[in-house]
Motif scaffolding. Sequence first.
Motif, mmCIF file in Angstrom:
data_model
loop_
_atom_site.group_PDB
_atom_site.id
_atom_site.type_symbol
_atom_site.label_atom_id
_atom_site.label_comp_id
_atom_site.label_asym_id
_atom_site.label_seq_id
_atom_site.Cartn_x
_atom_site.Cartn_y
_atom_site.Cartn_z
ATOM 1 N N GLU A 140 -49.264 82.135 25.868
ATOM 2 C CA GLU A 140 -50.149 83.089 25.218
ATOM 3 C C GLU A 140 -50.249 84.398 26.003
ATOM 4 O OE1 GLU A 140 -53.227 79.689 23.442
ATOM 5 O OE2 GLU A 140 -53.851 81.034 25.055
ATOM 6 N N ASN A 141 -50.521 85.465 25.283
ATOM 7 C CA ASN A 141 -50.931 86.752 25.865
ATOM 8 C C ASN A 141 -49.875 87.411 26.751
ATOM 9 O OD1 ASN A 141 -53.411 86.378 24.589
ATOM 10 N ND2 ASN A 141 -54.276 85.354 26.381
ATOM 11 N N LEU A 142 -48.606 87.087 26.538
ATOM 12 C CA LEU A 142 -47.569 87.867 27.219
ATOM 13 C C LEU A 142 -47.586 89.303 26.697
ATOM 14 C CD1 LEU A 142 -44.633 85.288 27.179
ATOM 15 C CD2 LEU A 142 -46.052 85.934 29.134
ATOM 16 N N SER A 143 -48.000 89.427 25.451
ATOM 17 C CA SER A 143 -48.186 90.741 24.836
ATOM 18 C C SER A 143 -49.381 90.650 23.896
ATOM 19 C CB SER A 143 -46.937 91.159 24.058
ATOM 20 O OG SER A 143 -47.208 92.301 23.248
ATOM 21 N N LYS A 144 -50.039 91.778 23.662
ATOM 22 C CA LYS A 144 -51.160 91.770 22.718
ATOM 23 C C LYS A 144 -50.680 91.746 21.275
ATOM 24 C CE LYS A 144 -51.709 96.822 22.804
ATOM 25 N NZ LYS A 144 -52.670 97.931 23.087
ATOM 26 N N TYR A 145 -49.370 91.950 21.075
ATOM 27 C CA TYR A 145 -48.794 91.907 19.733
ATOM 28 C C TYR A 145 -48.118 90.549 19.519
ATOM 29 C CZ TYR A 145 -49.439 96.929 20.195
ATOM 30 O OH TYR A 145 -49.973 98.176 20.407
ATOM 31 N N ARG A 146 -48.495 89.856 18.441
ATOM 32 C CA ARG A 146 -48.003 88.492 18.223
ATOM 33 C C ARG A 146 -46.487 88.441 18.074
ATOM 34 N NH1 ARG A 146 -51.399 85.511 13.644
ATOM 35 N NH2 ARG A 146 -49.932 83.876 14.299
ATOM 36 N N ILE A 147 -45.921 89.392 17.364
ATOM 37 C CA ILE A 147 -44.477 89.371 17.151
ATOM 38 C C ILE A 147 -43.720 89.597 18.469
ATOM 39 C CG2 ILE A 147 -44.333 91.834 16.587
ATOM 40 C CD1 ILE A 147 -42.156 91.054 14.533
ATOM 41 N N VAL A 148 -44.271 90.449 19.341
ATOM 42 C CA VAL A 148 -43.652 90.678 20.647
ATOM 43 C C VAL A 148 -43.835 89.448 21.532
ATOM 44 C CG1 VAL A 148 -43.687 92.105 22.727
ATOM 45 C CG2 VAL A 148 -43.996 93.159 20.475
ATOM 46 N N ASN A 149 -45.005 88.824 21.440
ATOM 47 C CA ASN A 149 -45.266 87.618 22.226
ATOM 48 C C ASN A 149 -44.270 86.524 21.865
ATOM 49 O OD1 ASN A 149 -47.565 86.630 24.144
ATOM 50 N ND2 ASN A 149 -47.146 84.902 22.799
ATOM 51 N N ARG A 150 -43.996 86.358 20.568
ATOM 52 C CA ARG A 150 -43.041 85.347 20.129
ATOM 53 C C ARG A 150 -41.635 85.671 20.631
ATOM 54 N NH1 ARG A 150 -42.612 80.563 20.090
ATOM 55 N NH2 ARG A 150 -40.574 80.922 20.936
ATOM 56 N N LYS A 151 -41.269 86.942 20.585
ATOM 57 C CA LYS A 151 -39.941 87.339 21.055
ATOM 58 C C LYS A 151 -39.803 87.088 22.562
ATOM 59 C CE LYS A 151 -37.039 88.662 19.188
ATOM 60 N NZ LYS A 151 -35.824 87.974 18.689
ATOM 61 N N ALA A 205 -42.320 95.308 36.852
ATOM 62 C CA ALA A 205 -40.991 95.736 37.295
ATOM 63 C C ALA A 205 -41.016 97.258 37.297
ATOM 64 C CB ALA A 205 -39.900 95.204 36.375
ATOM 65 N N GLY A 206 -41.585 97.819 38.355
ATOM 66 C CA GLY A 206 -41.820 99.256 38.384
ATOM 67 C C GLY A 206 -43.123 99.616 37.703
ATOM 68 N N TRP A 207 -43.791 98.619 37.151
ATOM 69 C CA TRP A 207 -45.090 98.774 36.521
ATOM 70 C C TRP A 207 -45.867 97.500 36.790
ATOM 71 C CZ3 TRP A 207 -44.823 94.628 33.335
ATOM 72 C CH2 TRP A 207 -43.568 94.263 32.863
ATOM 73 N N GLN A 208 -47.089 97.415 36.373
ATOM 74 C CA GLN A 208 -47.928 96.272 36.704
ATOM 75 C C GLN A 208 -48.879 95.980 35.564
ATOM 76 O OE1 GLN A 208 -49.923 96.754 40.447
ATOM 77 N NE2 GLN A 208 -50.630 94.638 40.532
ATOM 78 N N MET A 209 -49.024 94.683 35.269
ATOM 79 C CA MET A 209 -50.015 94.297 34.273
ATOM 80 C C MET A 209 -50.491 92.873 34.558
ATOM 81 S SD MET A 209 -47.730 93.573 30.854
ATOM 82 C CE MET A 209 -46.529 92.234 30.771
ATOM 83 N N ALA A 210 -51.700 92.578 34.166
ATOM 84 C CA ALA A 210 -52.296 91.260 34.367
ATOM 85 C C ALA A 210 -52.348 90.526 33.039
ATOM 86 C CB ALA A 210 -53.689 91.397 34.967
ATOM 87 N N ARG A 211 -52.031 89.252 33.092
ATOM 88 C CA ARG A 211 -52.046 88.422 31.900
ATOM 89 C C ARG A 211 -52.681 87.069 32.224
ATOM 90 N NH1 ARG A 211 -51.561 92.441 29.593
ATOM 91 N NH2 ARG A 211 -49.915 93.150 28.182
ATOM 92 N N ASP A 212 -53.291 86.435 31.213
ATOM 93 C CA ASP A 212 -53.834 85.091 31.396
ATOM 94 C C ASP A 212 -53.952 84.425 30.030
ATOM 95 O OD1 ASP A 212 -56.855 85.170 30.377
ATOM 96 O OD2 ASP A 212 -56.462 87.051 31.434
#
Length: 250
Positions: free
Chosen positions: A183-194, A128-135
């Motif tokens: 999985e892997n929405l974020s590299k930080y587990r607490i952020v991924n859970r949120k 959203a104005g930036w770009q990142m790849a996740r899997d």
Amino acid sequence: MKSLSLVVILLALGIVQANKVPEIYAGQSRSASSIIVDALEAIKVQMVEGWPQYGIPPLAPLEIHHKDFNYETGEMHANGALDDVIVSGLNEFEIVKMSVNLPLSRITMEFNFASLNLTTKYKADVGAGWQMARDGGAFLALEDLNISGQIRYSTGLVGSNNYLRIKGIQLQIVVGNVVSNIENLSKYRIVNRKLNEIIEEFINLTINDNVDFVTEWIDSTVTPACNNLIGDRTLKDIIDLIGGGGGNLI
């Protein structure tokens, strides 16, 4: 959607077949509703193998090897693919209510799914104005899912139009709980859970706070799909197909 629409047709046609020969019920103590409940229980079993004669694959579980997706709204986008999709629980529903009104050609019903869940592997390019790849792997479940409403149909036995038609599908969908574990929405587990909690709340609100919209979408999408698949077939044609008289719905 096409396979699920065909299942809707099979359910509806089991009922309209009863309307074709109402004299069958004259010597029976069971109601049309109980006959349909028996047919639904048989369909739940058959969903394990599917209906290959109609081009319907096994639905319990439903497996999709690959599915591309492209979602955009405003600046937000998510493009990617799902692989090895498995949807479980489609045949694990409780028939809470089944009422058939033969004179009015109307079916009133209510089903409850303890859990519909999906597992898959995903690859996504989001931003959203930036770009990142996740899997990674993903799990999503709709728990205590309730579906209620009516199917209206016309057998074509009265009037100039002899074709079978689904006149309307009015379904209300309510979900009790949503579980997301992507999985892997974020590299930080607490952020991924949120982030997963945000997805859970979004899906919950999308379904439960937009009941009328979902109802209209189902009717406008599934009803014409059913009728397109039925085509210029009479009730007798459909009964012959279900009874193994040959032909194909697709």
